[in-house]
Design a protein around this motif. Sequence first.
Motif, short mmCIF file in Angstrom:
data_model
loop_
_atom_site.label_atom_id
_atom_site.label_comp_id
_atom_site.label_asym_id
_atom_site.label_seq_id
_atom_site.Cartn_x
_atom_site.Cartn_y
_atom_site.Cartn_z
N LEU A 202 -2.95 -7.33 5.48
CA LEU A 202 -3.34 -6.44 4.56
C LEU A 202 -2.43 -6.48 3.31
N LEU A 203 -1.11 -6.49 3.52
CA LEU A 203 -0.36 -6.74 2.36
C LEU A 203 -0.66 -8.05 1.47
N VAL A 204 -0.95 -9.10 1.95
CA VAL A 204 -1.21 -10.27 1.37
C VAL A 204 -2.42 -10.14 0.57
N ALA A 205 -3.68 -9.55 1.06
CA ALA A 205 -4.88 -9.04 0.40
C ALA A 205 -4.72 -8.25 -0.82
N THR A 206 -3.70 -7.12 -0.63
CA THR A 206 -3.90 -6.12 -1.73
C THR A 206 -2.81 -6.83 -2.90
N VAL B 88 -2.93 -8.99 -8.52
CA VAL B 88 -2.81 -9.88 -9.29
C VAL B 88 -3.88 -10.50 -10.14
N TRP B 89 -4.99 -10.39 -9.21
CA TRP B 89 -6.23 -11.07 -9.98
C TRP B 89 -6.94 -10.07 -10.76
N ALA B 90 -6.55 -8.92 -10.46
CA ALA B 90 -7.27 -7.75 -11.26
C ALA B 90 -6.56 -7.50 -12.64
N ASN B 91 -5.11 -7.89 -12.78
CA ASN B 91 -4.23 -7.89 -13.85
C ASN B 91 -4.22 -9.35 -14.39
N THR C 34 -4.04 12.50 2.96
CA THR C 34 -3.86 13.15 4.55
C THR C 34 -3.91 12.05 5.56
N ALA C 35 -4.17 10.87 5.23
CA ALA C 35 -4.19 9.67 6.44
C ALA C 35 -3.04 8.91 6.40
N THR C 36 -2.42 8.32 7.63
CA THR C 36 -1.64 7.40 7.67
C THR C 36 -2.06 5.94 7.93
N ASP C 37 -1.87 4.92 7.31
CA ASP C 37 -2.43 3.69 7.48
C ASP C 37 -1.64 3.06 8.59
N ILE C 38 -2.37 2.72 10.05
CA ILE C 38 -1.86 2.39 11.19
C ILE C 38 -1.11 0.90 10.85
N ALA C 39 -1.89 0.04 10.01
CA ALA C 39 -1.50 -1.32 10.11
C ALA C 39 -0.27 -1.42 9.29
N PHE C 40 -0.36 -0.82 7.87
CA PHE C 40 0.61 -0.83 7.14
C PHE C 40 2.07 -0.31 7.45
N ALA C 41 1.69 1.00 8.28
CA ALA C 41 2.97 1.67 9.05
C ALA C 41 3.68 0.86 10.03
N LEU C 42 2.97 0.19 10.75
CA LEU C 42 3.19 -0.47 11.89
C LEU C 42 4.06 -1.76 11.51
N ALA C 43 3.53 -2.41 10.31
CA ALA C 43 4.13 -3.69 9.84
C ALA C 43 5.45 -3.24 9.18
N VAL C 44 5.68 -2.04 8.46
CA VAL C 44 6.85 -1.71 7.90
C VAL C 44 7.73 -1.45 9.13
N PHE D 276 -9.65 -9.07 9.54
CA PHE D 276 -10.59 -9.33 8.79
C PHE D 276 -11.21 -8.11 8.01
N ALA D 277 -11.52 -7.00 8.60
CA ALA D 277 -12.09 -5.85 8.30
C ALA D 277 -11.22 -5.21 7.16
N VAL D 278 -10.10 -5.00 7.86
CA VAL D 278 -9.22 -4.10 6.74
C VAL D 278 -8.76 -4.92 5.54
N PRO D 279 -8.15 -6.10 5.82
CA PRO D 279 -7.64 -7.01 4.42
C PRO D 279 -8.77 -7.20 3.68
N VAL D 280 -10.07 -7.28 4.10
CA VAL D 280 -11.20 -7.51 2.99
C VAL D 280 -11.43 -6.35 2.24
N PHE D 281 -11.28 -4.95 2.93
CA PHE D 281 -11.81 -3.93 2.43
C PHE D 281 -10.41 -3.76 1.39
N ALA D 282 -9.27 -3.83 1.46
CA ALA D 282 -8.06 -3.81 0.71
C ALA D 282 -8.23 -4.89 -0.54
N PHE D 283 -8.62 -5.94 -0.27
CA PHE D 283 -8.93 -6.83 -1.45
C PHE D 283 -9.85 -6.29 -2.62
N PHE D 284 -11.01 -5.79 -2.04
CA PHE D 284 -11.94 -5.24 -2.74
C PHE D 284 -11.53 -3.79 -3.36
#
Length: 436
Positions: free
Chosen positions: A37-41, A46-49, A146-156, A285-293
């Motif tokens: 998720l972090l890599v996709a973000t 970088v691409w958008a800027n 209002t929501a906590t991101d499970i993947a990001f929080a657990l990665a941290v 796959f699903a969450v990283p692709v969403f993060a990318f877009f």
Amino acid sequence: MPSHPAPRGRALGRGSWPEASRIASILRRETVGGALLLVATVIALVWANSPASDLYATVRDTRIGPAALHLDLTLGQWAADGLLAVFFFVAGLELKREFVAGDLRDPRRASIPIAAAFGGVLVPALIFLLFTRGDSTAMAGWAIPTATDIAFALAVLAVISTHLPTGLRTFLLTLAVVDDLIAITIIAVAYTSSLALVPLLLALVPLALFAVLVQRRVRSWYLLVPLAVITWALVHASGIHATVAGVLLAFTVPVIRSARNGGPDAGPGLAEHFEHRLRPLSSGFAVPVFAFFSAGVTVGGLSGLGASLSTSVTLGVIVALVAGKTVGVFTATWLMARFTRADLDDELSWTDVLGVSMLAGVGFTVSLLIGELAFGPGTPSDDHVKVGVLLGSLLAALLAAVVLRLRNRVYRRICEAEALDEDQDGIPDVYQRDGR
């Protein structure tokens, strides 16, 4: 004869050994998902800027799908409406598993993370409304923080320390899952502008057939997947966000085996089987692709960043994630321990709870989704939301890292003591002594 007070329970205790092992397995898988998720973000930012930002926008806004079925969607919308349905299906399975067969089937243990989740929703929403008061358009984004991101929080969490007590890990995971459920309820109720009853009623047919099959322990993907897709498509056509279909489908899946196969003691049911199969797809796959877009916001250099930070939306999101989540989660937990029969577990201190409360401010996936629903993809306010979510999550993660790293030595000492107290069956004796 003097009466004795009823014994008090333990808040955020270690739980049972099977549950501790299961949580540890989930943490390992979500940590990998958080890294992706972090890599996709980063790639999206970088691409958008970069000079090729127009190409990024072109890819994101490319439309595919049959228009006759209301599925003529951009790739970004397919990621938000389609792929996130998989994410919420897994979250729904996890939530049902916790309350049907997990340690949280005990109302005394479940009440604390549930209360903490509601506190972590209410306080950030109030702070955001305070920052955006007087601007009815901006106030529409009240649910963003209002929501906590499970993947990001657990990665941290994995980077901060590998010695966090199991009770706190379970608390964080359950808190994140419960407030995801609250968030999807908010999406269904507050962000449904128009409702088409016919598609919604028709969605009940494939949903019911899916429920009948899974209750009969049918695992055939060629039967279940088409029914799930049809349910998703009809919910999408009804005007309710399609991710709601993922939660509804998950709630139909049995958690334990049928009585004829040995009852609850015979082992896990289809929920764990589906979760094992789909969690890698969701987090990898699903969450990283969403993060990318969704994370590809054009900042416009320091001047653009400064302009974003001057808006009430960006400031409201940042303060709500960093301060609101911390105050909401910590206060709700403290009140539950103060006014109910639940003492903090002996292994923990309130500093631990404070650190995890700060970590709950790491919001991303659902926050970005609600931002798009509130303001529309690609709008200036949506870009301000992205800046706020990214900066707020980063600040919350850094503050949590400072607090929890200070406790790392204590965590390590606890883990080393338990390692010495482990016999040849591979289960720490402390679980066996406690009957767990």
